[in-house]
Every structure is written in C-alpha cells, then in structure tokens.
Design a protein around this motif. Structure first.
Motif, short mmCIF file in Angstrom:
data_model
loop_
_atom_site.label_atom_id
_atom_site.label_comp_id
_atom_site.label_asym_id
_atom_site.label_seq_id
_atom_site.Cartn_x
_atom_site.Cartn_y
_atom_site.Cartn_z
N LEU A 4 9.49 -14.36 13.34
CA LEU A 4 10.81 -14.69 12.71
C LEU A 4 11.22 -16.88 13.01
N VAL A 5 11.58 -17.25 12.37
CA VAL A 5 11.53 -18.02 12.02
C VAL A 5 13.27 -18.52 11.76
N GLN A 6 13.73 -18.76 13.08
CA GLN A 6 15.72 -19.19 12.44
C GLN A 6 15.79 -20.91 12.36
N SER A 7 17.24 -20.64 11.64
CA SER A 7 17.34 -22.29 11.17
C SER A 7 18.78 -21.93 11.40
N GLY A 8 19.53 -23.18 10.81
CA GLY A 8 21.45 -23.14 11.28
C GLY A 8 21.96 -22.98 11.57
N GLY A 9 22.90 -23.37 12.53
CA GLY A 9 24.23 -23.39 14.02
C GLY A 9 24.20 -24.90 13.97
N GLY A 10 24.65 -25.35 15.54
CA GLY A 10 25.17 -26.54 15.68
C GLY A 10 26.36 -26.27 16.25
N SER A 11 27.38 -27.52 16.08
CA SER A 11 28.66 -27.87 16.90
C SER A 11 29.55 -27.51 15.81
N GLN A 123 13.41 -17.18 17.73
CA GLN A 123 12.92 -18.88 18.53
C GLN A 123 14.36 -19.34 19.03
N GLY A 124 15.24 -18.50 18.48
CA GLY A 124 16.83 -18.77 19.15
C GLY A 124 17.99 -20.24 18.09
N THR A 125 18.33 -20.50 18.37
CA THR A 125 18.95 -20.95 17.88
C THR A 125 20.97 -21.98 18.45
N GLN A 126 21.47 -22.91 19.08
CA GLN A 126 22.25 -22.51 19.49
C GLN A 126 23.97 -22.66 18.80
N VAL A 127 24.98 -22.34 18.88
CA VAL A 127 25.58 -22.58 18.55
C VAL A 127 27.25 -23.14 19.40
N THR A 128 27.65 -24.15 18.84
CA THR A 128 28.99 -24.23 20.38
C THR A 128 30.11 -24.71 19.61
N VAL A 129 31.29 -23.64 19.66
CA VAL A 129 32.48 -23.75 19.68
C VAL A 129 33.34 -24.55 19.94
N SER A 130 34.19 -25.72 20.11
CA SER A 130 34.96 -26.09 20.60
C SER A 130 36.31 -26.16 20.42
N SER A 131 37.29 -26.64 21.71
CA SER A 131 38.06 -26.28 21.61
C SER A 131 39.82 -27.04 20.82
#
Length: 131
Positions: A4-11, A123-131
């Motif tokens: 499994l290969v993940q892509s995408g995500g971000g801030s 492998q996991g991918t970070q998602v960061t949501v700012s207010s």
C-alpha cells in the motif's frame, strides 16, 4: 503480499478540502476491503471509513464530509486505488492518516472499526487543518 502506497495530504485551512490516495499492488484479489484510519497526537488510532465490495462504512464524526471511492484497473492482476475525499475539514481532523486493507477475516458493520481485521497498512500521511 500486498503493498500500500499513500499519497496526498498536507495542510489546509478549516473548511478546505484534501484528497488522499492509497494504491494497492500485489495480490489485490486478497483484499476485498480497503479503508482509512487516523491517529491524532496523544490519541488512539481510530477508524475513518472502509469500502468493501461497493459498500461503505463511515465514522459518525466524518459522515457527510468525507467520502471513500475506489478504482480498480482492468488488468490480469488489477491494482486497486482507494481515495478519501475530505471536505469541510475541521481542526479536529488533524492527524496522521493510514490506509489499511484486509480480507482474511469477515468484515461487518459491527467489526469494520477493528484494526485487527486489516492485514496491510500504508506508510501514513499527515493532514493538518488550521483554524
């Protein structure tokens, strides 16, 4: 074996959208269900949603905002790609997101959140949501 290969995500700012992808290769016929989990700092990993043979299970916290879709390539050994479309993101959606897949154990409405049902993990991918 399945990879499994993940892509995408971000801030992104609150209210925005992101899309995650998870491409499965290898013995994809062995993984009738694929889904997503997430883990926020200091919290346990939780199930977000899973797709199994056209049926979708979603967590209450994301239902109506997140959707799961799947594409299967028309090959002798097809590749499966599962997507997590995340709309109307909130700061509390900030987490590491993991793709997961399985098939050796039956999956039901009562059990889809159980991590033990899933054999393969991305492998996991970070998602960061700012207010």
């Amino acid at each position: 074996q399945v990879q499994l290969v993940q892509s995408g995500g971000g801030s992104v700012q609150a209210g925005g959208s992101l899309r995650l992808s998870c491409a499965a290769s290898g013995a994809t016929s062995n993984i009738p269900y694929m889904g997503w989990f997430r883990q926020a700092p200091g919290k346990e990993r939780e199930a977000v949603g899973t797709m199994k043979e056209g049926m979708t299970y979603m967590a209450d916290s994301v239902r109506g905002r997140f959707t799961i879709s799947q594409f299967i390539s028309s090959q002798d050994n097809p590749k499966k790609t599962v997507y997590l479309q995340m709309n109307m993101l909130k700061p509390e959606d900030t987490a590491m997101y993991y793709c997961a897949a399985g098939g050796s154990l039956p999956l039901t409405l009562a059990s889809w959140r159980n991590e033990g049902k899933y054999t393969y993990w991305g492998q996991g991918t970070q998602v960061t949501v700012s207010s």
